[in-house]
Scaffold this motif. Structure first.
Motif, PDB file in Angstrom:
ATOM      1  N   GLY A 209     -35.029  16.385 -70.935  1.00 53.27           N
ATOM      2  CA  GLY A 209     -35.316  15.205 -70.509  1.00 53.27           C
ATOM      3  C   GLY A 209     -35.211  14.587 -69.079  1.00 53.27           C
ATOM      4  N   GLU A 210     -34.634  15.449 -68.225  1.00 52.99           N
ATOM      5  CA  GLU A 210     -34.225  15.178 -66.925  1.00 52.99           C
ATOM      6  C   GLU A 210     -35.218  15.520 -65.822  1.00 52.99           C
ATOM      7  OE1 GLU A 210     -30.739  16.043 -63.346  1.00 52.99           O
ATOM      8  OE2 GLU A 210     -30.379  16.336 -65.288  1.00 52.99           O
ATOM      9  N   ILE A 211     -35.789  16.874 -65.991  1.00 58.42           N
ATOM     10  CA  ILE A 211     -36.688  17.564 -65.311  1.00 58.42           C
ATOM     11  C   ILE A 211     -37.987  17.924 -65.820  1.00 58.42           C
ATOM     12  CG2 ILE A 211     -34.535  18.457 -64.174  1.00 58.42           C
ATOM     13  CD1 ILE A 211     -35.308  21.468 -65.466  1.00 58.42           C
ATOM     14  N   ALA A 212     -38.262  17.777 -67.021  1.00 57.08           N
ATOM     15  CA  ALA A 212     -39.852  18.151 -67.431  1.00 57.08           C
ATOM     16  C   ALA A 212     -40.541  17.032 -67.917  1.00 57.08           C
ATOM     17  CB  ALA A 212     -39.280  19.067 -68.764  1.00 57.08           C
ATOM     18  N   ASP A 213     -41.673  17.182 -68.301  1.00 53.51           N
ATOM     19  CA  ASP A 213     -42.719  16.294 -68.706  1.00 53.51           C
ATOM     20  C   ASP A 213     -42.813  16.191 -70.153  1.00 53.51           C
ATOM     21  OD1 ASP A 213     -43.669  15.664 -66.151  1.00 53.51           O
ATOM     22  OD2 ASP A 213     -44.333  17.762 -65.893  1.00 53.51           O
ATOM     23  N   GLY A 214     -42.026  17.102 -70.827  1.00 55.00           N
ATOM     24  CA  GLY A 214     -42.453  17.198 -72.471  1.00 55.00           C
ATOM     25  C   GLY A 214     -41.274  18.214 -72.923  1.00 55.00           C
ATOM     26  N   TRP A 215     -41.100  18.046 -74.335  1.00 54.83           N
ATOM     27  CA  TRP A 215     -40.266  18.975 -74.956  1.00 54.83           C
ATOM     28  C   TRP A 215     -40.797  19.791 -75.904  1.00 54.83           C
ATOM     29  CZ3 TRP A 215     -37.740  17.408 -80.037  1.00 54.83           C
ATOM     30  CH2 TRP A 215     -36.989  18.384 -80.444  1.00 54.83           C
ATOM     31  N   LEU A 216     -40.711  21.120 -76.110  1.00 51.33           N
ATOM     32  CA  LEU A 216     -41.240  21.903 -76.992  1.00 51.33           C
ATOM     33  C   LEU A 216     -40.210  22.216 -78.236  1.00 51.33           C
ATOM     34  CD1 LEU A 216     -43.207  24.455 -74.975  1.00 51.33           C
ATOM     35  CD2 LEU A 216     -44.182  22.823 -76.520  1.00 51.33           C
ATOM     36  N   GLY A 217     -40.077  21.647 -79.205  1.00 50.56           N
ATOM     37  CA  GLY A 217     -39.193  21.543 -80.251  1.00 50.56           C
ATOM     38  C   GLY A 217     -39.594  22.556 -81.383  1.00 50.56           C
ATOM     39  N   ILE A 218     -38.729  23.171 -82.145  1.00 57.01           N
ATOM     40  CA  ILE A 218     -38.765  24.066 -82.955  1.00 57.01           C
ATOM     41  C   ILE A 218     -38.047  23.777 -84.373  1.00 57.01           C
ATOM     42  CG2 ILE A 218     -37.196  25.870 -82.111  1.00 57.01           C
ATOM     43  CD1 ILE A 218     -39.185  27.987 -83.351  1.00 57.01           C
ATOM     44  N   PHE A 219     -38.532  23.899 -85.604  1.00 56.00           N
ATOM     45  CA  PHE A 219     -37.692  23.594 -86.792  1.00 56.00           C
ATOM     46  C   PHE A 219     -37.143  22.098 -86.603  1.00 56.00           C
ATOM     47  CE2 PHE A 219     -36.844  28.086 -86.819  1.00 56.00           C
ATOM     48  CZ  PHE A 219     -37.620  28.344 -87.716  1.00 56.00           C
ATOM     49  N   VAL A 220     -38.059  21.085 -86.065  1.00 53.19           N
ATOM     50  CA  VAL A 220     -37.945  19.834 -85.801  1.00 53.19           C
ATOM     51  C   VAL A 220     -38.014  19.032 -87.233  1.00 53.19           C
ATOM     52  CG1 VAL A 220     -38.639  17.615 -84.682  1.00 53.19           C
ATOM     53  CG2 VAL A 220     -38.702  19.786 -83.546  1.00 53.19           C
ATOM     54  N   SER A 221     -37.013  18.158 -87.471  1.00 51.55           N
ATOM     55  CA  SER A 221     -36.728  17.582 -88.704  1.00 51.55           C
ATOM     56  C   SER A 221     -36.917  16.202 -88.533  1.00 51.55           C
ATOM     57  CB  SER A 221     -35.565  17.793 -89.514  1.00 51.55           C
ATOM     58  OG  SER A 221     -35.272  16.760 -90.220  1.00 51.55           O
ATOM     59  N   PRO A 222     -37.898  15.271 -88.820  1.00 52.83           N
ATOM     60  CA  PRO A 222     -37.654  13.751 -88.752  1.00 52.83           C
ATOM     61  C   PRO A 222     -36.285  13.192 -89.093  1.00 52.83           C
ATOM     62  CG  PRO A 222     -39.860  14.455 -89.779  1.00 52.83           C
ATOM     63  CD  PRO A 222     -39.058  15.614 -89.854  1.00 52.83           C
ATOM     64  N   GLU A 223     -35.790  13.653 -89.957  1.00 54.37           N
ATOM     65  CA  GLU A 223     -34.588  12.955 -90.356  1.00 54.37           C
ATOM     66  C   GLU A 223     -33.558  13.232 -89.418  1.00 54.37           C
ATOM     67  OE1 GLU A 223     -37.207  13.519 -93.768  1.00 54.37           O
ATOM     68  OE2 GLU A 223     -36.595  14.922 -92.431  1.00 54.37           O
ATOM     69  N   HIS A 224     -33.559  14.430 -88.540  1.00 54.52           N
ATOM     70  CA  HIS A 224     -32.536  14.629 -87.428  1.00 54.52           C
ATOM     71  C   HIS A 224     -32.904  14.528 -86.015  1.00 54.52           C
ATOM     72  CE1 HIS A 224     -31.193  16.821 -91.200  1.00 54.52           C
ATOM     73  NE2 HIS A 224     -30.085  16.563 -90.658  1.00 54.52           N
TER      74      HIS A 224
ATOM     75  N   ALA B 187     -30.308  10.173 -66.334  1.00 58.31           N
ATOM     76  CA  ALA B 187     -29.979  11.001 -65.316  1.00 58.31           C
ATOM     77  C   ALA B 187     -30.944  11.260 -64.445  1.00 58.31           C
ATOM     78  CB  ALA B 187     -29.243  12.463 -65.667  1.00 58.31           C
ATOM     79  N   ALA B 188     -32.155  11.238 -64.538  1.00 55.55           N
ATOM     80  CA  ALA B 188     -33.291  11.283 -63.693  1.00 55.55           C
ATOM     81  C   ALA B 188     -33.650  10.004 -62.974  1.00 55.55           C
ATOM     82  CB  ALA B 188     -34.644  12.053 -64.533  1.00 55.55           C
ATOM     83  N   GLY B 189     -33.004   9.007 -63.687  1.00 54.77           N
ATOM     84  CA  GLY B 189     -33.479   7.535 -62.739  1.00 54.77           C
ATOM     85  C   GLY B 189     -34.096   6.551 -63.597  1.00 54.77           C
ATOM     86  N   HIS B 190     -34.023   6.923 -64.962  1.00 50.45           N
ATOM     87  CA  HIS B 190     -34.902   5.747 -65.796  1.00 50.45           C
ATOM     88  C   HIS B 190     -33.597   5.270 -66.432  1.00 50.45           C
ATOM     89  CE1 HIS B 190     -38.642   7.781 -65.402  1.00 50.45           C
ATOM     90  NE2 HIS B 190     -38.049   8.648 -65.316  1.00 50.45           N
ATOM     91  N   PRO B 191     -33.118   4.035 -65.878  1.00 50.37           N
ATOM     92  CA  PRO B 191     -31.959   3.453 -66.753  1.00 50.37           C
ATOM     93  C   PRO B 191     -31.911   3.344 -68.081  1.00 50.37           C
ATOM     94  CG  PRO B 191     -32.724   2.300 -64.366  1.00 50.37           C
ATOM     95  CD  PRO B 191     -33.661   3.269 -64.937  1.00 50.37           C
ATOM     96  N   ASP B 192     -32.807   2.793 -68.688  1.00 49.95           N
ATOM     97  CA  ASP B 192     -33.029   2.565 -70.131  1.00 49.95           C
ATOM     98  C   ASP B 192     -33.090   3.735 -70.923  1.00 49.95           C
ATOM     99  OD1 ASP B 192     -35.507   2.947 -69.327  1.00 49.95           O
ATOM    100  OD2 ASP B 192     -36.529   1.251 -70.474  1.00 49.95           O
TER     101      ASP B 192
END
Length: 354
Positions: free
Chosen positions: A181-196, A210-215
Motif C-alpha cells: 500500500g505504501e510503495i506500489a500502484d496495485g496489489w496482486l492477491g492470491i486466494f482472495v476471499s471477499p469475506e476476508h 504511511a505514504a502520505g494519504h491521511p485517510d
C-alpha cells in the motif's frame, strides 16, 4: 470491476502449450478482458512470453505476475519493463514478488533475508530509472554505482512508453501488505476471499497512510485479485477441478515451517484443514491432499458452479473492493476453458459489473 486472465506458465500442463496460450489470449482480448498476466518460477520466463503473445492482441494489457525479485537486478528489471512497455504501446504492468526461500536460495542463489527491505529498495531503484534520472542509490541491499570502482551513475537509455510503468506487488503477509500500500500502484492477491478482504484492505490502507494519504484512501490503487474459474452445474464437480492447485499452494509451496499460502489459509479460518493438507502433501500423498481441501475454501477463493452462483460471487468481489478480477479458467479441454472466459464476460455484462 475489470476482468483479467492469468495465463500462468508455459509447459506445466498438457493444455498449456504455446498454441493454447495464444488461443486463450485471443479469446480474452475478444471478450473485453482488460489484462493478461504471465508467471515465472524456474521454467518459462515472463518477458519472452509477454513480448511474443502481445503481438496477437489489440487491446489487452500485459502484466508480470510476477517478475521474481531475486532473479534480476532492479536495473535489469527496469530495462525489461521499459522494453515491454514500448513493445505493447504502453500496455505493460510490472508485477514483482520476492518468491520464496526455496526458489530464491535454491535456484537463484540469493539469500532470502529482509524481503521487505529488499523489496522497498528494489522499487526505489526502478522508479529512479523510470523517472529519467541518473540512477544513484545507497541502500542496505543495493549500492549504485559501487563506491570503489570505475562505475558511474547511468540513465536508462530506452524510455518506457509512459513516465511510470505501474508497479504491483504480490503480497500475502500483513507487513508485506502494508508495504504494498505504501510503495506500489496495485496489489496482486492470491486466494482472495471477499469475506476476508476487508482486513487485507485495512493493511493496504495503513501503507497508504504511511505514504502520505491521511485517510488511507485506495482511490486509484488497483486491487487485483486472482481466482480460479470452473463452471459446472454442480459445485463439487466445479471445485474438484481446482483442488490440485489449491493443495499445491497450501500444502507444497514452501517448507513445513514456512509456507505463506498455508499461513494465509490459517488466517482465513481453515487452520485444521491447512495442517492436514500440508501434512499429506509433504508426505507425497498428493491426491489425498487435494481431497482434503475444503470445498468452502475453494468456493470462497474462486469462481465455481453455474451462472447464478458466479453472479452472486462476482457481486461479492466487487462489493468487497476488488477492482480487477484475474481468473484462471479450468476445463477438461481448451474449448471448455475458452467457453468459460466468454461465459464469465457475459455474466459480468448481464450483472452490470463492468
Amino acid at each position: 470491476m475489470d476482468l483479467g486472465i492469468n495465463l500462468g506458465y508455459w509447459g506445466t500442463t498438457g493444455t498449456d502449450d504455446l498454441e493454447a496460450m495464444k488461443e486463450l489470449t485471443r479469446a480474452a482480448d475478444q471478450a473485453g478482458y482488460r489484462v493478461a498476466w504471465l508467471a515465472e518460477a524456474y521454467g518459462s520466463d515472463v518477458p519472452s512470453l509477454a513480448a511474443y503473445l502481445s503481438a496477437f492482441t489489440t487491446n489487452l494489457e500485459w502484466g508480470s505476475a510476477v517478475f521474481q525479485i531475486p532473479a534480476r537486478t532492479p536495473a535489469m528489471t527496469a530495462m525489461t519493463a521499459a522494453t515491454l512497455d514500448k513493445i505493447t504501446g504502453g500496455r505493460f504492468r510490472l508485477g514483482l514478488g520476492v518468491s520464496g526461500p526455496q526458489v530464491s536460495e535454491g535456484w537463484h542463489g540469493v539469500r532470502f533475508d529482509d524481503p521487505l527491505g529488499r523489496t522497498r529498495e528494489y522499487v526505489d531503484v526502478i522508479r529512479l530509472a523510470f523517472g529519467r534520472k541518473n540512477v544513484e542509490y545507497h541502500g542496505t541491499h543495493f549500492e549504485l554505482p559501487l563506491p570503489d570502482g570505475p562505475g558511474k551513475a547511468l540513465r536508462l537509455l530506452l524510455l518506457p512508453e509512459r513516465t511510470q510503468v505501474p508497479i504491483y506487488l504480490a503480497a500475502i503477509g500483513p507487513k508485506n501488505m502494508e508495504l504494498t500500500g505504501e510503495i506500489a500502484d496495485g496489489w496482486l492477491g492470491i486466494f482472495v476471499s471477499p469475506e476476508h478482504l476487508p482486513a487485507q484492505l485495512e493493511q493496504l490502507r495503513a501503507g497508504r497512510r504511511a505514504a502520505g494519504h491521511p485517510d488511507g484512501s485506495l482511490a486509484g490503487f488497483d486491487i487485483a485479485a486472482s481466482a480460479g474459474l470452473s463452471i459446472a452445474d454442480d459445485l463439487d464437480t466445479a471445485a474438484d477441478r481446482l483442488r490440485d492447485n489449491a493443495a499445491l499452494y497450501v500444502g507444497g509451496m514452501g517448507s513445513r515451517k514456512q509456507n505463506f499460502y498455508n499461513a494465509l489459509a490459517r488466517r482465513m479460518g481453515f487452520a485444521d484443514a491447512a495442517q492436514e493438507v500440508q501434512d499429506l502433501y509433504l508426505d507425497r500423498k498428493h491426491r489425498d491432499a487435494a481431497a482434503a481441501v475444503p470445498r468452502d475454501f475453494i468456493d470462497q477463493t474462486a469462481l465455481i458452479g453455474p451462472r447464478e452462483h458466479l453472479a452472486e460471487r462476482l457481486h461479492a468481489y466487487a462489493d468487497a473492493g476488488v477492482t480487477t478480477l484475474n481468473v484462471s479458467p479450468a476445463g477438461d479441454n481448451l474449448a471448455e476453458r475458452i467457453a468459460a472466459l466468454h461465459t464469465l464476460a457475459d455474466v459480468m455484462d448481464d450483472e452490470g459489473l463492468r
